[in-house]
Every structure is written in structure tokens, then in C-alpha cells.
Design an enzyme around this catalytic site. Sequence first.
Site, PDB file in Angstrom:
ATOM      1  N   THR A   1       0.905  -1.200   0.079  1.00  0.00           N
ATOM      2  CA  THR A   1      -0.021  -0.127  -0.102  1.00  0.00           C
ATOM      3  C   THR A   1       0.990   1.292  -0.080  1.00  0.00           C
ATOM      4  O   THR A   1       2.028   1.099   0.560  1.00  0.00           O
ATOM      5  CB  THR A   1      -0.926   0.055   1.352  1.00  0.00           C
ATOM      6  OG1 THR A   1      -1.400   1.335   1.506  1.00  0.00           O
ATOM      7  CG2 THR A   1       0.009  -0.452   2.573  1.00  0.00           C
ATOM      8  N   ASP A   2       0.202   2.259  -0.468  1.00  0.00           N
ATOM      9  CA  ASP A   2       1.062   3.705  -0.526  1.00  0.00           C
ATOM     10  C   ASP A   2       1.035   4.161   1.090  1.00  0.00           C
ATOM     11  O   ASP A   2       2.206   4.783   1.175  1.00  0.00           O
ATOM     12  CB  ASP A   2       0.152   4.878  -1.238  1.00  0.00           C
ATOM     13  CG  ASP A   2      -1.084   5.015  -0.991  1.00  0.00           C
ATOM     14  OD1 ASP A   2      -1.537   4.651  -0.093  1.00  0.00           O
ATOM     15  OD2 ASP A   2      -1.624   6.034  -1.634  1.00  0.00           O
ATOM     16  N   GLU A   3       0.330   3.579   1.911  1.00  0.00           N
ATOM     17  CA  GLU A   3       0.425   4.132   3.493  1.00  0.00           C
ATOM     18  C   GLU A   3       1.874   3.802   3.834  1.00  0.00           C
ATOM     19  O   GLU A   3       1.976   4.389   4.988  1.00  0.00           O
ATOM     20  CB  GLU A   3      -0.781   3.412   4.138  1.00  0.00           C
ATOM     21  CG  GLU A   3      -2.173   3.685   3.490  1.00  0.00           C
ATOM     22  CD  GLU A   3      -3.407   3.421   4.384  1.00  0.00           C
ATOM     23  OE1 GLU A   3      -3.221   3.506   5.480  1.00  0.00           O
ATOM     24  OE2 GLU A   3      -4.443   3.454   3.818  1.00  0.00           O
TER      25      GLU A   3
ATOM     26  N   TYR B   1      -1.545  -0.318  11.122  1.00  0.00           N
ATOM     27  CA  TYR B   1      -1.644  -0.993   9.845  1.00  0.00           C
ATOM     28  C   TYR B   1      -0.538  -0.838   8.817  1.00  0.00           C
ATOM     29  O   TYR B   1      -0.077  -1.749   8.605  1.00  0.00           O
ATOM     30  CB  TYR B   1      -2.964  -0.639   9.454  1.00  0.00           C
ATOM     31  CG  TYR B   1      -3.416  -0.909   7.765  1.00  0.00           C
ATOM     32  CD1 TYR B   1      -3.313  -2.113   7.378  1.00  0.00           C
ATOM     33  CD2 TYR B   1      -3.010  -0.056   6.884  1.00  0.00           C
ATOM     34  CE1 TYR B   1      -3.442  -2.560   6.094  1.00  0.00           C
ATOM     35  CE2 TYR B   1      -3.346   0.017   5.507  1.00  0.00           C
ATOM     36  CZ  TYR B   1      -3.315  -1.314   5.261  1.00  0.00           C
ATOM     37  OH  TYR B   1      -3.075  -1.698   3.577  1.00  0.00           O
TER      38      TYR B   1
ATOM     39  N   LYS C   1       2.340  -3.429   7.155  1.00  0.00           N
ATOM     40  CA  LYS C   1       2.380  -3.563   5.917  1.00  0.00           C
ATOM     41  C   LYS C   1       3.822  -3.324   5.550  1.00  0.00           C
ATOM     42  O   LYS C   1       4.613  -3.963   4.794  1.00  0.00           O
ATOM     43  CB  LYS C   1       1.474  -2.685   5.054  1.00  0.00           C
ATOM     44  CG  LYS C   1       0.117  -3.197   5.100  1.00  0.00           C
ATOM     45  CD  LYS C   1      -0.146  -4.360   4.622  1.00  0.00           C
ATOM     46  CE  LYS C   1      -0.280  -4.467   2.992  1.00  0.00           C
ATOM     47  NZ  LYS C   1      -0.436  -5.946   2.419  1.00  0.00           N
TER      48      LYS C   1
END
Length: 339
Positions: free
Chosen positions: A125-127, A153, A157
Amino acid sequence: MTIIVTGGAGFIGSNFVFHMLKAHPDYRIVCVDKLTYAGNLSTLESVIDNPNFRFCKLDICDREGIDKLFEEERPDIVVNFAAESHVDRSIENPEIFLQTNIIGTSVMMDASRKYDIKRYHQVSTDEVYGDLPLDRPDLFFTETTPIHTSSPYSSSKAGADLLVLAYHRTYGLPVTISRCSNNYGPYHFPEKLIPLMIANALADKPLPVYGKGENVRDWLYVEDHCKAIDLIIHRGRVGEVYNVGGHNEMANIDIVRLICKELGKPESLITYVTDRKGHDMRYAIDPTKIHNELGWLPETKFADGIKKTIRWYLDNEKWWKNIISGEYQNYYERMYGDR
Ligand code: NAD
Ligand code: TYD
């Protein structure tokens, strides 16, 4: 070609299963899913009898079960979507995120090494890049932006991503990673912004916008993400990270207003609630690498994608009403009750 797709009963994984069965009718797709609160077998109804499809209810942390499945299937490719995916739940209880997102990833990669798979793809994810300030619209996440996470979260990741790159360097596992921006489309679990607002608006319930609603997300129609992963697993370079996003930044409040407009509901339903802890301000992907190397470009414009998505939720009330009528009620009460 046999592909193991983990998390295939969730939002993006199921859309990927549909895409692959259609785009590669000669491939065998084996879906591994634990069916957590976020996984739904009914989502896979249309493919469950397809002779090229197999569903396996299995936890990606179950080493023995995963090894047995690899022994039976001898897969060529693994695409790992399975994850705990909701930031608010990770703030409430981080542990399961570490378990599934990190330990689960290592179990999948150990089996991939043992059975000599041709490609292990990690759906990230870009997060993992953290956030960007609102007053610097010139800044975007590239693949070399340092990892700088905000939530349990995104940290889980990021931990998984580092492990994937370490397995490549240490063991030579042929890996790729994709880091995509926020997806929207059919089968999106109703706890997430867009489906939650659609479901609440249809029921004339308050639309809970965190903080001032000025946080920006970069939205991509789910099919475009699936097509990007299809390209990466076939043509992406081993050991590489690919950012996926379509330059479609929008403030949350504008999305919620748009949903009200499309559904003919009054904006007076919008209710500003206490902000999310550690709330990321802005995500914005620079997709130059995947465009230049693999020719990927998003095909669905947001104006069309959001209409299609709203139509899908109107046409598939049974799917999401079934979800929100169960245990989800308790979650909603916990999360929004006295917010
Ligand atoms: P989701 O929550 O809708 O689906 C997750 C699926 O994984 C569910 O079917 C669930 O049952 C399954 N699962 C969870 N734990 C498992 C376990 N231990 N073993 C086996 N299966 C398990 O999530 P999503 O939105 O479809 O996201 C899929 C992947 O894409 C995630 O890895 C997420 O980090 C990533 N991602 C999501 C977005 C987004 O906007 N939703 C954007 C970028 C990346
Ligand atoms: P979400 O769909 O949870 O995705 P993510 O946090 O992974 O980007 O949330 C998208 C944005 O919408 C995020 O800035 C938080 C905000 N949000 C609300 O304002 N209200 C809500 O009820 C939810 C679920 C999210």
C-alpha cells in the site's frame, strides 16, 4: 499456470480473481482465505463452480496447511492480498495486524521458497510512505520515498515489505511488490469510507466525517489495480517495487458531498466527528515507473467509476445489508457510538 491468490474473498482479491479468470481462461486460480469478518464466500458465488477455480478456507499463518496446499497445487505464482486492512481496527487492536500481515507473509514466502515458485507478489500500500502535507501539492510518493509509517496497519504492511525484499536479497526469492493508492469499486467492505457513506446515506443515517474532512486520498478504480498486478506478475522486474495510482486526489469531504449528490440526499446528513488518531493528511502516488516500464495507465475515470460503484451498491443491497446486519453492528457502535 497455477496462481495462488490469498485474501481472494476480500475486496481487491475477489476483483483480482474475477479479472484473472476472465483475462487468462487457461490459468488455474486457487484462492486461500481465512474468511475473517472481511472475507465473504458469497462474493465468489459467480466463480465457485468454475473448473479452473478452487477455494480453500485457510489461514496464511497456518504453516502446515499452507505447505500441504503448495504440495498439492505446485503453484507457479503467489499473489498475497490476505491482510487485516482497516486502519481504525489497527488502532483499536494492533496484534492481529502483526500476526497476519507480517507472520502470514513470512509463511507464504517460506512455502514459496520450498516449492520453488516463479514469482511471489506482495500486494502492499502507499500508506507505507506515511503522508504528505496539504500545502505541498508538488510532492508525490515515488518508489524511493523513505518508508515512514503512521498507523499499526501501515507499519505492519511496511514490516512485510521489508521482509519480502530481505527474502529476495538473502534467499533469491523472485519477488515483486506493488504499492497502490486507495481503491474503490464493487465488494468494498462497508467499514471503509466510500461504501460506508453510500450505505448510511441510503438509510438517511449521519455521515461521519473525521476531523474537518480535508484529508486527501488518491482514488483508483479496483479493476485498474488488478490489471496493474496482472502486468507486474508477468512482466515486472524481480526485486522491484511498483507504485500504482492514477493521479486522482480528492478530499474526503468532497467525496461525501458527491455521494450525497449522486443519491439525491441532503448534505445535512454530514456529521463531523472526532478525528482518527495519527490521521494521515494526504496520499499521492507518482506512477511514472509502472507507466514507463509496463505501459500501465488507469482506464476508469473517477467520475465514471464512482457512478458505477454507487450503481453496484444499489443493485447489490443483499450483499452489503447481510454484512451490516451482523457483528458489524457492534463494530459500528464501538467506533462511532459516542464519537
Ligand atoms: P479486505 O479486508 O477487503 O480483504 C482481506 C481478505 O483477507 C479477506 O477476505 C480476509 O478474510 C482475508 N484474510 C485476512 N486475514 C487472513 C489470514 N490470516 N489468512 C487468510 N486470509 C486472511 O482487504 P482489501 O481492501 O481487499 O485489501 C487487500 C490487500 O490490498 C491488503 O493487503 C491491503 O493492504 C492491500 N491494499 C488495499 C488498498 C485498499 O484501498 N483497500 C489499497 C492498497 C493496498
Ligand atoms: P478508509 O476508507 O478507512 O481508508 P484509509 O484510511 O486506508 O485511507 O478512509 C479513507 C479516508 O476517509 C480517511 O482519511 C479516513 C476517512 N474516513 C472518514 O472520514 N469517516 C469514516 O467513517 C471512515 C471509515 C473514513
